[in-house]
Design an enzyme around this catalytic site. Sequence first.
Site, PDB file in Angstrom:
ATOM      1  N   ARG A  21     -14.168  -7.413  51.719  1.00  0.00           N
ATOM      2  CA  ARG A  21     -13.954  -6.796  50.403  1.00  0.00           C
ATOM      3  C   ARG A  21     -13.430  -7.847  49.428  1.00  0.00           C
ATOM      4  NH1 ARG A  21      -9.954  -4.191  50.457  1.00  0.00           N
ATOM      5  NH2 ARG A  21      -9.409  -4.135  52.665  1.00  0.00           N
ATOM      6  N   TYR A  25     -21.619  -6.329  51.041  1.00  0.00           N
ATOM      7  CA  TYR A  25     -20.615  -6.076  52.084  1.00  0.00           C
ATOM      8  C   TYR A  25     -20.161  -4.606  52.064  1.00  0.00           C
ATOM      9  CZ  TYR A  25     -16.363  -5.776  54.700  1.00  0.00           C
ATOM     10  OH  TYR A  25     -15.417  -5.358  55.596  1.00  0.00           O
ATOM     11  N   LYS A  59     -14.977   3.127  50.452  1.00  0.00           N
ATOM     12  CA  LYS A  59     -13.728   2.801  49.752  1.00  0.00           C
ATOM     13  C   LYS A  59     -13.786   3.246  48.286  1.00  0.00           C
ATOM     14  CE  LYS A  59     -12.187   0.773  53.387  1.00  0.00           C
ATOM     15  NZ  LYS A  59     -11.119   1.405  54.167  1.00  0.00           N
ATOM     16  N   HIS A  87      -5.897   6.319  53.241  1.00  0.00           N
ATOM     17  CA  HIS A  87      -6.484   5.327  54.140  1.00  0.00           C
ATOM     18  C   HIS A  87      -5.878   5.543  55.524  1.00  0.00           C
ATOM     19  CE1 HIS A  87      -7.282   0.747  54.874  1.00  0.00           C
ATOM     20  NE2 HIS A  87      -8.288   1.480  55.254  1.00  0.00           N
ATOM     21  N   SER A  89      -6.060  -2.396  56.598  1.00  0.00           N
ATOM     22  CA  SER A  89      -7.354  -2.774  57.164  1.00  0.00           C
ATOM     23  C   SER A  89      -7.169  -3.756  58.323  1.00  0.00           C
ATOM     24  CB  SER A  89      -8.203  -3.462  56.090  1.00  0.00           C
ATOM     25  OG  SER A  89      -8.264  -2.650  54.950  1.00  0.00           O
ATOM     26  N   CYS A 132      -5.884  -3.375  61.244  1.00  0.00           N
ATOM     27  CA  CYS A 132      -4.598  -3.320  61.967  1.00  0.00           C
ATOM     28  C   CYS A 132      -4.648  -2.283  63.084  1.00  0.00           C
ATOM     29  CB  CYS A 132      -3.461  -3.003  61.013  1.00  0.00           C
ATOM     30  SG  CYS A 132      -3.061  -4.371  59.928  1.00  0.00           S
ATOM     31  N   ASP A 177     -10.681   6.018  59.490  1.00  0.00           N
ATOM     32  CA  ASP A 177     -10.399   5.182  58.317  1.00  0.00           C
ATOM     33  C   ASP A 177      -9.915   5.954  57.092  1.00  0.00           C
ATOM     34  OD1 ASP A 177     -10.380   2.550  57.156  1.00  0.00           O
ATOM     35  OD2 ASP A 177     -12.186   3.057  56.047  1.00  0.00           O
ATOM     36  N   ARG A 184     -18.493  -6.627  62.100  1.00  0.00           N
ATOM     37  CA  ARG A 184     -18.329  -5.164  62.144  1.00  0.00           C
ATOM     38  C   ARG A 184     -19.415  -4.482  62.964  1.00  0.00           C
ATOM     39  NH1 ARG A 184     -14.104  -2.707  58.854  1.00  0.00           N
ATOM     40  NH2 ARG A 184     -13.151  -4.452  57.788  1.00  0.00           N
TER      41      ARG A 184
END
Length: 602
Positions: free
Chosen positions: A87, A215, A224, A244, A266, A268, A295, A388
């Site tokens: 991002r 992306y 997002k 989030h 993000s 974590c 998420d 990812r």
Amino acid sequence: MTATTVRPPPTKLNNTKPDDLNPAVQHWIDQCIQLCKPDQVYWCNGSAPERQEMFTQGVKDGVFIQLNQQKLPGCYLHRSNQNDVARSEHLTFICTPSEDVVGPTNNWMNDKAAYTKLRPLFDGCMRGRTMYVCSFVMGPIGSPLAKVGIELTDSLYVAVSMSIMTRMGDVAWKQLGDSDEFTRCLHSVGDCNPERRYICHFPIDNTIWSFGSGYGGNALLGKKCLALRIASYLGHQQEWMAEHMLLMGATAPDGEKTYVAAAFPSACGKTNFAMLIPPQKYREAGWKITTVGDDIVWMWVDEKSGRLRAINPEAGYFGVVPGTNYHTNPNAMVTMAKNSIYTNVALLPDGDVWWEGKTEQPPKECIDWTGQKWTPDCGRKAAHPNSRFTAPVINNPALDPAANDPAGVPVSAIIFGGRRSRAIPLVYQAFNWVHGVYLGAALGSETTAAATGQTGVVRRDPMAMLPFIGYNIRDYLVHWFRMRKKMKDCPRIFHVNWFRKDDQGRFMWPGFGENMRVLKWIIDRCHGRAYAIETPLGWMPRVQDIDLEGLNITHEDFLAMQTIDNAEFKAEILSQEELFLKLAGDLPKEMVFQRELLISRL
Ligand code: OXD
Ligand code: MN
């Protein structure tokens, strides 16, 4: 390097433009076609055969590489442009008439100025390309919070990913009916140049314009951009919350079910925690964890019960792969073993994939994420640290039965957590909602590869939402305090840190499945049956309140994990200034008060 698709769509596809297209949609799409001037327009229906055709086309175009179909049926590899792997927070804007609406933590652009700046970029950007029309619903169909979006994109990768990540196609046209309430999402990869990259949100117009990146977080606009930034703005107006967070169900041996939401920044470990498999003795005793989402959650207060209920607006996972393996997250490994996209991982000679941490021993050779030959001694990573997988939620063997329920699930606990090597204990509980909101607001975490920029530096990330709050953080925090007033019975709030290290730099807590032990204490606290002691930070378990049996952790080790070092904690409070100073006179009074109380307790 392949970043964009510029070829026509697969000819075998049936282009399913609805017969009775909603006039508001028609009008907006006509305007976008006039602006972007695509060679053709392809209307996606979101079906499985369509997705397959798109993959086939993508292989021809060099957008996808087909993987070993025996090992990974329906799976494809995508390599992004090397400048487009995370991002781009510094290129993400909230665009409104006045700056006060977006506050001190967002990049602001005047909305008219933003349209003026971006219009020339979009002008003619789809010449020689196909515009894919992706209509989608965020949230289970029929949910009071479900929202329709339409994304127009010139990226085949984005169109296919949207079909995994959202409920795409006809369901969205049905849900929308004649309404003009849909998020207008316009996306072009452009020439994928960071100098001409903008991710602009127009909350007042319910519009997103994203240019110059393919992306996920910049380009899959349902995620997002819609489900967090635009949705948080709407939630503030309409009295609900977009967060989030992961959302998981825990079933106890006696059948009692508790739903827990958790906000971690993000990369974590939200996906790992949401898919946790309890240690063997817990499984044998009858404990089971099920995933609702990994998420994003949308939450509202149910008028009848006065409880907070939540849904996962997404239909897929876009998870980080490095470090994921059959020990750390078996459910994720199974989830991504079919019908999935891998982005920026390494390719093995037999068409399988690899990333750092997938196996203990690296392969002898492979093709790295940039397409170059790789050997273990070459000094480079084989997979990008933010590589990812994109997989449908239905692949998850532990999907919660209520994951698709429009009524959502009741939330009993909210957990905040960050990646902190020092100072922050393993677990503690807030004294009450207001204190819990303060804990969330003061959340700090070491930065990761999910966003461009330096990794490993502690930054304040309130509610793990710093890059995603679509309006003024002052109003966002006040909104959290106000939501409590609507609840009769509010979730208990906790803080965790799985990442504390000892003086030798070793992780003190084993994490992953063993987090069940901490979760059990949290669940028991929610049901009023676990013991805790009062400390300056909040309620903490005593050593005998957390089950350590079978772990190589002594009582002293556990106490060390829970230690509050006054000097270190004072430094922590001082570093909160980084955020609080930005808010200056706008800091809600509850925050100031909680901070004063903490200082005096310490
Ligand atoms: C994500 C992120 O991709 O938070 O979920 O960056
Ligand atoms: Mn995320």
